[in-house]
Design an enzyme around this catalytic site. Sequence first.
Site, short mmCIF file in Angstrom:
data_model
loop_
_atom_site.label_atom_id
_atom_site.label_comp_id
_atom_site.label_asym_id
_atom_site.label_seq_id
_atom_site.Cartn_x
_atom_site.Cartn_y
_atom_site.Cartn_z
N ASP A 52 -3.81 2.17 -4.81
CA ASP A 52 -2.45 2.09 -4.26
C ASP A 52 -1.89 0.67 -4.42
O ASP A 52 -2.67 -0.29 -4.46
CB ASP A 52 -2.43 2.53 -2.78
CG ASP A 52 -3.25 1.64 -1.86
OD1 ASP A 52 -4.40 1.32 -2.20
OD2 ASP A 52 -2.74 1.25 -0.79
N HIS A 83 0.84 -1.20 0.00
CA HIS A 83 0.00 0.00 0.00
C HIS A 83 0.87 1.25 0.00
O HIS A 83 2.02 1.20 0.39
CB HIS A 83 -0.81 0.10 1.30
CG HIS A 83 -1.60 -1.09 1.67
ND1 HIS A 83 -2.97 -1.15 1.50
CD2 HIS A 83 -1.26 -2.27 2.25
CE1 HIS A 83 -3.42 -2.32 1.95
NE2 HIS A 83 -2.40 -3.01 2.41
N TYR A 84 0.26 2.37 -0.37
CA TYR A 84 0.83 3.65 0.06
C TYR A 84 -0.15 4.32 1.00
O TYR A 84 -1.35 4.06 0.96
CB TYR A 84 1.25 4.56 -1.11
CG TYR A 84 0.20 5.04 -2.09
CD1 TYR A 84 -1.01 5.61 -1.69
CD2 TYR A 84 0.47 4.98 -3.46
CE1 TYR A 84 -1.92 6.09 -2.62
CE2 TYR A 84 -0.44 5.45 -4.40
CZ TYR A 84 -1.64 6.01 -3.96
OH TYR A 84 -2.54 6.46 -4.88
N THR A 85 0.39 5.19 1.87
CA THR A 85 -0.42 5.70 2.98
C THR A 85 -1.22 6.95 2.65
O THR A 85 -2.16 7.28 3.37
CB THR A 85 0.48 6.07 4.17
OG1 THR A 85 1.39 7.08 3.75
CG2 THR A 85 1.24 4.87 4.70
N GLU A 106 2.65 -0.92 4.49
CA GLU A 106 2.29 0.44 4.09
C GLU A 106 3.57 1.23 3.85
O GLU A 106 4.50 1.19 4.65
CB GLU A 106 1.49 1.15 5.19
CG GLU A 106 0.05 0.69 5.34
CD GLU A 106 -0.94 1.40 4.41
OE1 GLU A 106 -0.49 2.19 3.53
OE2 GLU A 106 -2.14 1.13 4.55
N HIS A 152 -2.67 -3.28 -3.24
CA HIS A 152 -4.04 -3.17 -2.72
C HIS A 152 -5.03 -3.08 -3.90
O HIS A 152 -6.11 -3.66 -3.87
CB HIS A 152 -4.13 -1.92 -1.85
CG HIS A 152 -5.27 -1.95 -0.87
ND1 HIS A 152 -5.56 -0.89 -0.05
CD2 HIS A 152 -6.19 -2.91 -0.59
CE1 HIS A 152 -6.60 -1.21 0.70
NE2 HIS A 152 -7.00 -2.42 0.39
ZN LIG Z 1 -4.11 0.42 0.63
#
Ligand SMILES: [Zn+2]
Length: 295
Positions: free
Chosen positions: A193, A60-62, A124, A183
């Site tokens: 993401d 993921h990225y946050t 993340e 994700h």
């Molecule tokens: Zn995500």
Amino acid sequence: MTTPNRTFCAHTLATLRPLSLACGFVLALAGCTTTSPFIIDNKSYHSQGQEQRIKFIVLHYTVGNNERSLKQLTEGNVSVHYLIMDHQDDKIYQLVDDDKRAWHAGKGAFANRTMLNDTSIGIEIVNPGIKPEYRQVLRQTDAEYYAYEHYMDFEEVQIEKVAYLVDKLAKQYDIDPTHIIGHSDMAPSRKIDPGAKFPWEKLHKEYGIGAWYDEFDKSYIMNSGEYETASIQDIKQLFRDYGYDINDTDEWDKSSRNVIYAFQLHFRPQQPTGNMDSETYAILRALNAKYVDRD
Ligand SMILES: [Zn+2]
């Protein structure tokens, strides 16, 4: 039949026999243990039918910066096993133990599995996602999807940390390369993401992590004219074979195009359009040839 456990409190017996009524209190203080006539023997026999519970790594990225991401992931309802900040240091933060469930995946599916929180490790990466100047672009223009240049770059040190961590986890839990996903791959109608700037190709080619197609196969399939004769249902089946959850309508409706977009973010990030084309088809076929058809 039940056999009640005996509470044995050596410290209490040796020194505080007259005060045995206080054993519960002393138990807590003196580390007294509960014993049983039974032992659990985990060495003598082993079942053949067993497998790792952890089957996926989801990246993921946050969207937030370091402080905001850390606060959300430690104090909120969302959580993740590992957090990679954008500090130029050597730290990777583990927020949830691998054997515990974190709440990072939400609704979605991949490789015929739903409930990916139960079977995945989440990572993340601190990154703003879409550049601030493009955040309204879908609302203000005819564009349906964000383009490559709309996404923010990752720091090189973050990619090095991801490579180290994913390599370690994939080996430890014997995770299939096609199960190292974004994700967006598992929730294509909800998530984009880790985005088009996440370097899946580099991770595969430089670190041997995750899945990537063979260039030769892609070119061969592109030149074969196969795409021109493939039906929508044929192509949707290829997505399904690879692991994507896609509907079975006879058209490229929005939900199906979200899957195409998610696939392109992962495997053709320079040109994510949400539209099917011969190159996207060839990549999908080449991936299936390499990872799925072999089984
Ligand atoms: Zn995500």
